[in-house]
Design a protein around this motif. Structure first.
Motif, PDB file in Angstrom:
ATOM      1  N   ALA A   1       0.843  -1.187   0.000  1.00  0.00           N
ATOM      2  CA  ALA A   1       0.000   0.000   0.000  1.00  0.00           C
ATOM      3  C   ALA A   1       0.885   1.246   0.000  1.00  0.00           C
ATOM      4  N   TYR A   2       0.621   2.123  -0.942  1.00  0.00           N
ATOM      5  CA  TYR A   2       1.380   3.365  -1.076  1.00  0.00           C
ATOM      6  C   TYR A   2       0.454   4.543  -0.807  1.00  0.00           C
ATOM      7  N   SER A   3       0.984   5.568  -0.181  1.00  0.00           N
ATOM      8  CA  SER A   3       0.172   6.757   0.077  1.00  0.00           C
ATOM      9  C   SER A   3      -0.034   7.531  -1.216  1.00  0.00           C
ATOM     10  N   ALA A   4      -1.050   8.370  -1.229  1.00  0.00           N
ATOM     11  CA  ALA A   4      -1.320   9.204  -2.395  1.00  0.00           C
ATOM     12  C   ALA A   4      -0.128  10.111  -2.675  1.00  0.00           C
ATOM     13  N   GLU A   5       0.505  10.613  -1.621  1.00  0.00           N
ATOM     14  CA  GLU A   5       1.659  11.497  -1.796  1.00  0.00           C
ATOM     15  C   GLU A   5       2.827  10.764  -2.437  1.00  0.00           C
ATOM     16  N   ALA A   6       3.033   9.510  -2.062  1.00  0.00           N
ATOM     17  CA  ALA A   6       4.117   8.718  -2.648  1.00  0.00           C
ATOM     18  C   ALA A   6       3.861   8.481  -4.134  1.00  0.00           C
ATOM     19  N   VAL A   7       2.614   8.197  -4.480  1.00  0.00           N
ATOM     20  CA  VAL A   7       2.261   7.964  -5.882  1.00  0.00           C
ATOM     21  C   VAL A   7       2.415   9.260  -6.673  1.00  0.00           C
ATOM     22  N   LYS A   8       1.955  10.369  -6.122  1.00  0.00           N
ATOM     23  CA  LYS A   8       2.102  11.669  -6.794  1.00  0.00           C
ATOM     24  C   LYS A   8       3.567  11.993  -7.028  1.00  0.00           C
ATOM     25  N   PHE A   9       4.413  11.742  -6.027  1.00  0.00           N
ATOM     26  CA  PHE A   9       5.844  12.006  -6.158  1.00  0.00           C
ATOM     27  C   PHE A   9       6.434  11.180  -7.294  1.00  0.00           C
ATOM     28  N   LYS A  10       6.040   9.908  -7.387  1.00  0.00           N
ATOM     29  CA  LYS A  10       6.567   9.032  -8.439  1.00  0.00           C
ATOM     30  C   LYS A  10       6.086   9.491  -9.817  1.00  0.00           C
ATOM     31  N   ILE A  11       4.818   9.891  -9.917  1.00  0.00           N
ATOM     32  CA  ILE A  11       4.293  10.395 -11.188  1.00  0.00           C
ATOM     33  C   ILE A  11       5.073  11.627 -11.620  1.00  0.00           C
ATOM     34  N   LYS A  12       5.289  12.552 -10.687  1.00  0.00           N
ATOM     35  CA  LYS A  12       6.030  13.775 -11.002  1.00  0.00           C
ATOM     36  C   LYS A  12       7.461  13.448 -11.429  1.00  0.00           C
ATOM     37  N   SER A  13       8.108  12.528 -10.739  1.00  0.00           N
ATOM     38  CA  SER A  13       9.485  12.189 -11.097  1.00  0.00           C
ATOM     39  C   SER A  13       9.554  11.521 -12.471  1.00  0.00           C
ATOM     40  N   LEU A  14       8.583  10.674 -12.806  1.00  0.00           N
ATOM     41  CA  LEU A  14       8.556  10.050 -14.135  1.00  0.00           C
ATOM     42  C   LEU A  14       8.403  11.103 -15.227  1.00  0.00           C
ATOM     43  N   ILE A  15       7.511  12.063 -15.001  1.00  0.00           N
ATOM     44  CA  ILE A  15       7.265  13.101 -15.998  1.00  0.00           C
ATOM     45  C   ILE A  15       8.456  14.048 -16.104  1.00  0.00           C
ATOM     46  N   ASP A  16       9.103  14.332 -14.979  1.00  0.00           N
ATOM     47  CA  ASP A  16      10.290  15.197 -15.001  1.00  0.00           C
ATOM     48  C   ASP A  16      11.428  14.588 -15.805  1.00  0.00           C
ATOM     49  N   GLU A  17      11.475  13.259 -15.898  1.00  0.00           N
ATOM     50  CA  GLU A  17      12.541  12.561 -16.608  1.00  0.00           C
ATOM     51  C   GLU A  17      12.251  12.363 -18.100  1.00  0.00           C
ATOM     52  N   GLU A  18      11.097  12.815 -18.566  1.00  0.00           N
ATOM     53  CA  GLU A  18      10.736  12.649 -19.977  1.00  0.00           C
ATOM     54  C   GLU A  18      11.704  13.400 -20.884  1.00  0.00           C
ATOM     55  N   VAL A  19      11.888  12.838 -22.068  1.00  0.00           N
ATOM     56  CA  VAL A  19      12.606  13.544 -23.124  1.00  0.00           C
ATOM     57  C   VAL A  19      11.613  13.859 -24.236  1.00  0.00           C
ATOM     58  N   ALA A  20      11.943  14.816 -25.078  1.00  0.00           N
ATOM     59  CA  ALA A  20      11.000  15.337 -26.073  1.00  0.00           C
ATOM     60  C   ALA A  20      10.330  14.254 -26.914  1.00  0.00           C
ATOM     61  N   GLY A  21      11.048  13.254 -27.349  1.00  0.00           N
ATOM     62  CA  GLY A  21      10.474  12.244 -28.234  1.00  0.00           C
ATOM     63  C   GLY A  21       9.747  11.119 -27.534  1.00  0.00           C
ATOM     64  N   GLU A  22       9.799  11.081 -26.205  1.00  0.00           N
ATOM     65  CA  GLU A  22       9.219   9.963 -25.472  1.00  0.00           C
ATOM     66  C   GLU A  22       8.349  10.457 -24.317  1.00  0.00           C
ATOM     67  N   ILE A  23       7.253  11.126 -24.648  1.00  0.00           N
ATOM     68  CA  ILE A  23       6.328  11.641 -23.649  1.00  0.00           C
ATOM     69  C   ILE A  23       5.461  10.486 -23.145  1.00  0.00           C
ATOM     70  N   LEU A  24       5.308  10.386 -21.840  1.00  0.00           N
ATOM     71  CA  LEU A  24       4.538   9.292 -21.230  1.00  0.00           C
ATOM     72  C   LEU A  24       3.049   9.626 -21.185  1.00  0.00           C
ATOM     73  N   SER A  25       2.244   8.725 -21.708  1.00  0.00           N
ATOM     74  CA  SER A  25       0.793   8.865 -21.578  1.00  0.00           C
ATOM     75  C   SER A  25       0.381   8.382 -20.189  1.00  0.00           C
ATOM     76  N   ASP A  26      -0.839   8.697 -19.790  1.00  0.00           N
ATOM     77  CA  ASP A  26      -1.339   8.216 -18.499  1.00  0.00           C
ATOM     78  C   ASP A  26      -1.332   6.686 -18.464  1.00  0.00           C
TER      79      ASP A  26
END
Length: 66
Positions: A1-26
């Motif tokens: 079980a993960y907290s909502a804050e932990a999941v939000k942090f992971k989502i933000k970190s994944l999106i921060d690591e995106e490069v122009a040609g590889e944008i992550l969809s939901d």
């Protein structure tokens, strides 16, 4: 079980690591999180992304193209 804050942090970190040609969809974010053991729905990812004031993948790809 993960907290909502932990999941939000992971989502933000994944999106921060995106490069122009590889944008992550939901859907892709859901797949990555499930591989990490976080069972989460796409709608929840979208809700958390909106709460973090992060644009959709289409909008992010347009922004990073320029």
């Amino acid at each position: 079980a993960y907290s909502a804050e932990a999941v939000k942090f992971k989502i933000k970190s994944l999106i921060d690591e995106e490069v122009a040609g590889e944008i992550l969809s939901d859907d892709k974010i859901v797949e990555i999180l499930q591989n990490l053991g976080m069972d989460i729905a796409r709608r929840t990812v979208a809700k958390y992304r909106d709460a973090l004031k992060i644009h959709s993948s289409v909008q992010r790809s347009r922004q990073k193209a320029f």
